[in-house]
Design an enzyme around this catalytic site. Structure first.
Site, PDB file in Angstrom:
ATOM      1  N   LYS A 135      -0.072   7.983  10.419  1.00 17.22           N
ATOM      2  CA  LYS A 135      -0.891   7.632   9.254  1.00 17.22           C
ATOM      3  C   LYS A 135      -1.025   6.112   9.164  1.00 17.22           C
ATOM      4  O   LYS A 135      -0.038   5.384   9.386  1.00 17.22           O
ATOM      5  CB  LYS A 135      -0.206   8.190   7.994  1.00 17.22           C
ATOM      6  CG  LYS A 135      -1.006   8.028   6.705  1.00 17.22           C
ATOM      7  CD  LYS A 135      -0.307   8.746   5.544  1.00 17.22           C
ATOM      8  CE  LYS A 135      -1.076   8.655   4.242  1.00 17.22           C
ATOM      9  NZ  LYS A 135      -0.399   9.337   3.114  1.00 17.22           N
TER      10      LYS A 135
ATOM     11  N   SER B 292      -3.284  12.635   0.493  1.00 17.91           N
ATOM     12  CA  SER B 292      -3.966  11.559   1.167  1.00 17.91           C
ATOM     13  C   SER B 292      -3.829  11.572   2.688  1.00 17.91           C
ATOM     14  O   SER B 292      -4.639  10.952   3.380  1.00 17.91           O
ATOM     15  CB  SER B 292      -3.449  10.222   0.638  1.00 17.91           C
ATOM     16  OG  SER B 292      -2.071  10.063   0.933  1.00 17.91           O
TER      17      SER B 292
ATOM     18  N   SER C 127       1.048  14.304  -0.844  1.00 14.12           N
ATOM     19  CA  SER C 127       0.115  13.889   0.206  1.00 14.12           C
ATOM     20  C   SER C 127       0.412  14.380   1.607  1.00 14.12           C
ATOM     21  O   SER C 127      -0.417  14.213   2.500  1.00 14.12           O
ATOM     22  CB  SER C 127       0.017  12.369   0.249  1.00 14.12           C
ATOM     23  OG  SER C 127      -0.951  11.955  -0.661  1.00 14.12           O
TER      24      SER C 127
HETATM   25  N1  GLN Z   1      -2.849  12.968  -4.781  1.00 16.02           N
HETATM   26  C1  GLN Z   1      -1.752  12.194  -5.266  1.00 16.02           C
HETATM   27  C2  GLN Z   1      -2.223  10.872  -5.774  1.00 16.02           C
HETATM   28  O1  GLN Z   1      -3.376  10.565  -5.591  1.00 16.02           O
HETATM   29  C3  GLN Z   1      -0.719  12.057  -4.210  1.00 16.02           C
HETATM   30  C4  GLN Z   1      -0.844  10.909  -3.340  1.00 16.02           C
HETATM   31  C5  GLN Z   1       0.259  10.797  -2.334  1.00 16.02           C
HETATM   32  O2  GLN Z   1       1.137  11.653  -2.267  1.00 16.02           O
HETATM   33  N2  GLN Z   1       0.227   9.702  -1.591  1.00 16.02           N
HETATM   34  O3  GLN Z   1      -1.463  10.138  -6.353  1.00 16.02           O
END
Ligand code: GLN
Length: 480
Positions: free
Chosen positions: A80, A155, A179
């Protein structure tokens, strides 16, 4: 030779040491596939062909010298793009870091390098990992390999899509509020978030530091466990990382396992077919002798508001450094220092990041701090206590990973609140610092469903073992 990209990490390792194929051939198979397929999927922000081949060659030399080869030696992975690899660009999918080149390795990268892993490239994410669909990337829109008109989840959408489309044998992602698990469930692969502190965050671009954890994606639970075991451990460079023996348990015995099913995780409005798949998995566990118990996590309804208050607060503090002077691309417009700060931020950061910085700054400002931030922290403790109480009765907790399957591109971008709600079943786990894994659990309308297993702190072992059983409930459902 059959298509090498279909092999699990375990099988690829066997093939390498038996010299059925070389690490160079394995790497080439993935790079060729990336060249052919990634035009459609857009998982990769950058492909590191030269690095990958040189790493693969080293492993081939090692194997020919009959040196001991770790399980990940020669295995092609995707990383990532918020995890630093020395000398390689790291953008966090943000324009503000477009020209940033990492000057050191993240600890997990150092560990993967020591294990001989091959890095195929850096993969897409929502900008600074803020999002649930990968649509907040400043650069490309990653698509779901099961349906190109749908999101891969976020994400870590690039990581999940790369494994699902066989563009990598495994991947690293980060999970602050789901995410890793959400995209794993949308793309039909395994994704695991370790206990907070299990894996060093050194070299991970910080989003919300009390929630962030790095974890693996893979085709199978066993493969995810191999990556996890390679990257975990205490690190003097991350004071929140800690070394702990796994909770001692003789041999894993499925018949002694107690699984809790929280009633608050089967909510009105969730996709009924998704629920059916999850209930079938519960039944299969029961048939194997597992004791299923209903548990209650009464503060679940507060998990999302609490998550988005704490997350935004920490985001606002972590994002302060990107001012165009200390870090990040500097705007050429402006008459004075304040202008430079303001212009650099507004040119370099996308809507969602700015929304959270504003929300977090507001929440932390004097007069509101007690009403929002302090109260959220108190409820966070109650959420954690709910889990502690449930874990007195059961060994693991089973839930759907998401109330729905992958949604269409653009479906939730206009309304940030609906987007935030995608995380209803995954966010509480981060607030409580627990380990959890998402495992493919069949399909609904041809789209993958994810089953989530949540463990006691530092008891990754049990969710891996229980997960290995659940993944056999269904036929494999990898993307094309
Ligand atoms: N969807 C969540 C957010 O936008 C999780 C993001 C993540 O785990 N990096 O905060």
């Amino acid at each position: 030779m059959s298509d090498l990209t279909t092999l699990t990490i375990v099988k690829a390792h066997e093939g390498l040491i038996k010299k059925e194929f070389s690490a160079l051939e394995l790497t080439k198979a993935y790079l060729d596939r990336i060249r052919e397929e990634d035009e459609k999927i857009h998982a990769f922000l950058v492909v590191l062909e030269e690095l990958a081949f040189s790493q693969a060659k080293e492993i081939d030399d090692l194997i020919s010298l009959k040196k001991e080869t770790p399980l990940l030696a020669g295995i092609p992975l995707a990383i990532k793009d918020n995890i630093l690899i020395d000398g390689i660009k790291c953008t966090a999918a943000s324009k503000i870091l477009e020209d940033y080149t990492a000057t050191y390795d993240a600890t997990c990268i150092k560990k993967l390098k020591n294990a001989g892993a091959v890095f195929l490239g850096k993969v897409n994410l929502d900008e600074f990992a803020m999002g649930s669909s990968c649509e907040n990337s400043a650069f490309v829109q990653t698509r779901n390999p099961h349906d190109l008109n749908r999101v891969p989840g976020g994400s870590s959408g690039g990581s999940a899509a790369s494994v699902s489309a066989r563009l990598s044998a495994g991947a690293l992602g980060s999970d602050t509020g789901g995410s890793i698990r959400l995209p794993a469930s949308f793309c039909g692969v395994v994704g695991m978030k370790p206990t907070y502190g299990r894996v060093s965050r050194y070299g991970l671009i910080a989003m919300a530091s009390s929630l962030d954890q790095i974890g693996p994606f893979a085709k199978t639970v066993e493969d995810a466990e191999i990556i996890f075991k390679t990257i975990c451990g205490e690190d003097s460079l991350d004071s929140t990382s800690i070394e702990r023996e796994d909770i001692k348990r003789e041999k894993f015995d499925i018949k002694k396992l107690r699984i809790g099913v929280p009633k608050e995780y089967f909510i009105e409005g969730m996709n009924l077919e998704v629920e059916k798949n999850i209930r079938q998995a519960i039944k299969k566990y029961e048939e194997l002798g597992v004791k299923i118990e209903e548990v209650s996590l009464p503060h679940t309804e507060y998990a999302m508001p609490v998550y988005y208050i704490i997350c935004a607060s920490e985001v606002s503090s972590n994002m302060a450094r990107y001012d165009g002077i200390r870090y990040g691309k500097r705007s050429s417009k402006g008459e004075n220092l304040l202008d430079t700060y303001l212009n650099s931020k507004s040119e370099g950061l996308g809507d969602e990041v700015r929304r959270r910085v504003m929300l977090g700054t507001y929440v932390l400002s004097s007069g509101y701090y007690d009403a929002y931030y302090v109260r959220a922290q108190k409820i966070r403790s109650l959420i954690k206590q709910d889990f502690d109480k449930a874990f007195k009765k059961v060994d693991i907790i089973l839930t759907p990973t998401s109330p729905c399957t992958a949604f269409s591109l653009g479906e939730k971008t206009k309304d940030p609140l609906t987007m935030y709600l995608s995380d209803v079943f995954v966010g509480a786990v981060n607030l409580a610092g627990l380990p959890a894994i998402s495992i493919p659990c069949g399909k609904v309308d041809n789209l993958p469903v994810g089953l989530q297993l949540i463990g006691k702190p530092f008891d990754e072992k049990t969710i891996f073992e229980a997960g290995k059983i659940a993944e056999n409930f269904q036929a494999p459902i990898m993307g094309e």
